[in-house]
Design an enzyme around this catalytic site. Structure first.
Site, PDB file in Angstrom:
ATOM      1  N   ASN A  50       2.659  11.735   0.810  1.00 40.99           N
ATOM      2  CA  ASN A  50       3.241  11.077  -0.363  1.00 40.99           C
ATOM      3  C   ASN A  50       3.778  12.081  -1.375  1.00 40.99           C
ATOM      4  O   ASN A  50       4.757  11.810  -2.064  1.00 40.99           O
ATOM      5  CB  ASN A  50       2.211  10.149  -1.013  1.00 40.99           C
ATOM      6  CG  ASN A  50       1.900   8.951  -0.130  1.00 40.99           C
ATOM      7  OD1 ASN A  50       2.703   8.591   0.729  1.00 40.99           O
ATOM      8  ND2 ASN A  50       0.743   8.345  -0.318  1.00 40.99           N
ATOM      9  N   SER A  95       7.221   0.074   2.421  1.00 41.26           N
ATOM     10  CA  SER A  95       7.339   0.388   3.847  1.00 41.26           C
ATOM     11  C   SER A  95       7.938  -0.814   4.556  1.00 41.26           C
ATOM     12  O   SER A  95       7.784  -1.947   4.112  1.00 41.26           O
ATOM     13  CB  SER A  95       5.976   0.731   4.448  1.00 41.26           C
ATOM     14  OG  SER A  95       5.216  -0.446   4.597  1.00 41.26           O
ATOM     15  N   GLN A 121       0.819  -1.217   0.000  1.00 40.35           N
ATOM     16  CA  GLN A 121       0.000   0.000   0.000  1.00 40.35           C
ATOM     17  C   GLN A 121       0.853   1.267   0.000  1.00 40.35           C
ATOM     18  O   GLN A 121       0.624   2.180  -0.791  1.00 40.35           O
ATOM     19  CB  GLN A 121      -0.941   0.014   1.207  1.00 40.35           C
ATOM     20  CG  GLN A 121      -1.794   1.275   1.235  1.00 40.35           C
ATOM     21  CD  GLN A 121      -2.916   1.215   2.243  1.00 40.35           C
ATOM     22  OE1 GLN A 121      -3.179   0.177   2.836  1.00 40.35           O
ATOM     23  NE2 GLN A 121      -3.584   2.324   2.441  1.00 40.35           N
ATOM     24  N   GLU A 140      -3.140  -7.432  -2.231  1.00 40.83           N
ATOM     25  CA  GLU A 140      -4.609  -7.351  -2.295  1.00 40.83           C
ATOM     26  C   GLU A 140      -4.997  -6.226  -3.253  1.00 40.83           C
ATOM     27  O   GLU A 140      -4.208  -5.319  -3.512  1.00 40.83           O
ATOM     28  CB  GLU A 140      -5.203  -7.177  -0.895  1.00 40.83           C
ATOM     29  CG  GLU A 140      -4.754  -5.947  -0.134  1.00 40.83           C
ATOM     30  CD  GLU A 140      -5.753  -4.834  -0.252  1.00 40.83           C
ATOM     31  OE1 GLU A 140      -6.953  -5.111  -0.325  1.00 40.83           O
ATOM     32  OE2 GLU A 140      -5.327  -3.674  -0.294  1.00 40.83           O
ATOM     33  N   GLU A 182      26.451   6.422  -8.585  1.00 46.04           N
ATOM     34  CA  GLU A 182      27.210   7.433  -7.829  1.00 46.04           C
ATOM     35  C   GLU A 182      26.659   7.626  -6.414  1.00 46.04           C
ATOM     36  O   GLU A 182      27.395   7.971  -5.498  1.00 46.04           O
ATOM     37  CB  GLU A 182      27.204   8.776  -8.566  1.00 46.04           C
ATOM     38  CG  GLU A 182      28.150   8.808  -9.750  1.00 46.04           C
ATOM     39  CD  GLU A 182      28.167  10.169 -10.418  1.00 46.04           C
ATOM     40  OE1 GLU A 182      28.358  11.172  -9.714  1.00 46.04           O
ATOM     41  OE2 GLU A 182      27.982  10.226 -11.643  1.00 46.04           O
ATOM     42  N   GLY A 225       2.959  -5.866   5.783  1.00 41.50           N
ATOM     43  CA  GLY A 225       3.235  -7.265   5.465  1.00 41.50           C
ATOM     44  C   GLY A 225       3.819  -7.443   4.075  1.00 41.50           C
ATOM     45  O   GLY A 225       4.818  -8.141   3.879  1.00 41.50           O
ATOM     46  N   THR A 226       3.202  -6.787   3.081  1.00 38.46           N
ATOM     47  CA  THR A 226       3.694  -6.892   1.700  1.00 38.46           C
ATOM     48  C   THR A 226       5.011  -6.143   1.556  1.00 38.46           C
ATOM     49  O   THR A 226       5.967  -6.651   0.971  1.00 38.46           O
ATOM     50  CB  THR A 226       2.648  -6.325   0.708  1.00 38.46           C
ATOM     51  OG1 THR A 226       1.383  -6.921   0.974  1.00 38.46           O
ATOM     52  CG2 THR A 226       3.039  -6.607  -0.727  1.00 38.46           C
ATOM     53  N   ASN A 270       6.852   8.457   8.801  1.00 38.92           N
ATOM     54  CA  ASN A 270       5.594   9.196   8.772  1.00 38.92           C
ATOM     55  C   ASN A 270       5.516  10.299   9.815  1.00 38.92           C
ATOM     56  O   ASN A 270       4.944  11.351   9.560  1.00 38.92           O
ATOM     57  CB  ASN A 270       4.411   8.239   8.958  1.00 38.92           C
ATOM     58  CG  ASN A 270       4.077   7.497   7.677  1.00 38.92           C
ATOM     59  OD1 ASN A 270       4.563   7.860   6.607  1.00 38.92           O
ATOM     60  ND2 ASN A 270       3.271   6.462   7.768  1.00 38.92           N
TER      61      ASN A 270
END
EC number: 3.6.5.-
Length: 446
Positions: free
Chosen positions: A235, A147, A11, A78, A261, A151-152, A213
């Site tokens: 973002n 991140s 995400q 997902e 570099e 999980g992903t 964050n």
């Protein structure tokens, strides 16, 4: 050409990717459908357009019809976030095969992202990356956005990095990693995920630019006056950093910096590859200054904690290397004066084995901003990437949180049921303890 492939995972990675490509398109005058705005008319009106897009091919593949397709892949386990891009403003910019999603979530666990769910889609993702790589005449490397806490982002990325290192062993891999914040948490098991993924990717990643964050929220609130910052605002800030880092790959300039570099100048030892990022000036669109800040002003701002995108205090550590990437109305003479002024400051301390310390990039393309966004348009800006021993503070914080949970064996069953063993946790934690020690040792004087 020296092409770069951007891979956006999970995400966080996908939403950052959405902001990045929106900004790149604005910078290059590319419309949401992939075509450059009235090309011929623009060249007559503005001869800079041709020059501006001279290095466009590094990030965009031009089809025979003249459409510019980003060299990128979006991937999540997902469908929700990827579906948002499929129906978003820039949906026709991407080829459908560049948007890959699984059917079930990684449920915030590294184990699902890497083993059970991730292993089902890894071959498809590698196949899509292969297709993108085949369109390149001289692939330079990969930019991976993710991140540490999801999980992903943690699990699937570690699996992918391992496979990329086998299939594209000589290609450089740079990461943009959203690091778990000291106080703001999106998942209880973030410390587990972050430590497991750091351990499993440390040997495959060449350089990982850190943002968190909490630092981004503080910038939005205090610098941009946004009371309740959204992920979109955050973002777009990360996109500005990504744009500054990649500007010299996409535009011509007097002092360009190649992907390799960054690694050469910022990474003194293979494991010490986590530079922190800072950006200046950060001015809100409403409070846009009438007078523009000088090169010295923006350079000095980068060394202030309030302009950093990671919560750690560089005054408590020593700099090993520092890369200053200038954009817009900047000349080398001003840069040299600004750096000389910074070197004379007692608060900016370098390790004694790295006396020069500064790498500079200059690009004449001024920063672009999203219309109606939070940031003001400025004539000149600088992005600073610095490898400092102060980041050890962030690792120590994370290790402490890991220890508190692991001492009670809390939440471990979610990982064990997916086929992980306790030994992996112990090994990862020992590796992070070694990383803390590595940072302490490089900061020591002879």
């Amino acid at each position: 050409m020296r092409e770069c492939l951007s891979i956006h995972i999970g995400q966080a990675g996908v939403q950052i990717g959405d902001a990045c490509w929106e900004l790149y398109c604005l910078e290059h005058g590319i419309q949401p459908d992939g075509f450059i705005l009235d090309h011929q008319h623009d060249n007559l009106e503005n001869p800079k357009v041709e020059h501006m897009n001279a290095s466009l091919d590094t990030f965009f593949h031009e089809t025979r019809a003249g459409k510019h397709v980003p060299r990128t892949l979006f991937m999540d386990l997902e469908p929700t976030v990827i579906d948002g891009i499929r129906v978003g403003r820039y949906h026709s910019l991407f080829h459908p095969e560049q948007l890959v999603n699984g059917k079930e979530d990684a449920a915030n666990t590294y184990a699902r992202g890497r083993y059970s769910v991730g292993s089902e889609v890894i071959e498809l993702v590698l196949e899509r990356i292969r297709k993108l790589a085949e369109q390149c005449s001289g692939l330079q490397g990969f930019l991976i956005y993710r991140s540490f806490g999801g999980g992903t982002g943690s699990g699937f990325t570690s699996l992918l990095m391992e496979r990329l290192s086998v299939e594209y062993c000589k290609k450089i891999k740079l990461e943009f990693s959203v690091y778990p914040s000291p106080r703001i948490s999106t998942a209880v098991v973030e410390p587990y995920n972050a430590i497991l993924t750091t351990h499993s990717t440390i040997e495959y990643s060449d350089c990982a630019f850190m943002v968190d964050n909490e630092a981004l929220y503080d910038i939005c609130q205090h610098k941009l006056g946004i009371e309740r910052p959204s992920y979109a605002s955050i973002n777009r800030l990360i996109a500005q950093v990504s744009s500054s880092i990649t500007a010299s790959l996409r535009f011509e300039g007097p002092l360009n910096v190649d992907l390799i570099e960054f690694q050469t100048n910022l990474v003194p030892y293979p494991r010490i590859h986590f530079p922190i990022t800072a950006l200046a000036p950060i001015i809100s669109a409403e409070k846009a200054y009438q007078e523009q800040l000088s090169v010295s002003d923006v350079t000095a701002s980068c060394f202030e904690v309030s302009n950093q995108l990671v919560k750690c205090d560089p005054r408590l550590g020593k700099y090993m290397a520092c890369c200053l990437l200038y954009r817009g109305d900047v000349v080398p003479k001003d840069v040299n004066e600004a750096i000389a002024a910074m070197k004379s400051r007692t608060s900016v301390q370098f390790v004694d084995w790295c006396p020069t310390g500064f790498k500079v990039g200059i690009n004449y393309q001024p920063p672009a901003v999203v219309p109606g966004g939070d940031l003001a348009r400025v004539q000149r800006a600088v992005c600073m990437l610095s490898n400092t021993t102060a980041i050890v503070e962030a690792w120590a914080r994370l290790d402490h949180k890991f220890d508190l949970m692991y001492a009670k064996k809390a939440f471990l069953h979610w990982y064990i049921t997916e086929g992980m063993e306790l030994g992996e946790f112990v090994e990862a934690r020992e590796d992070l303890a070694a990383l803390e020690k590595d940072y302490e040792e490089v900061g020591l004087s002879f």
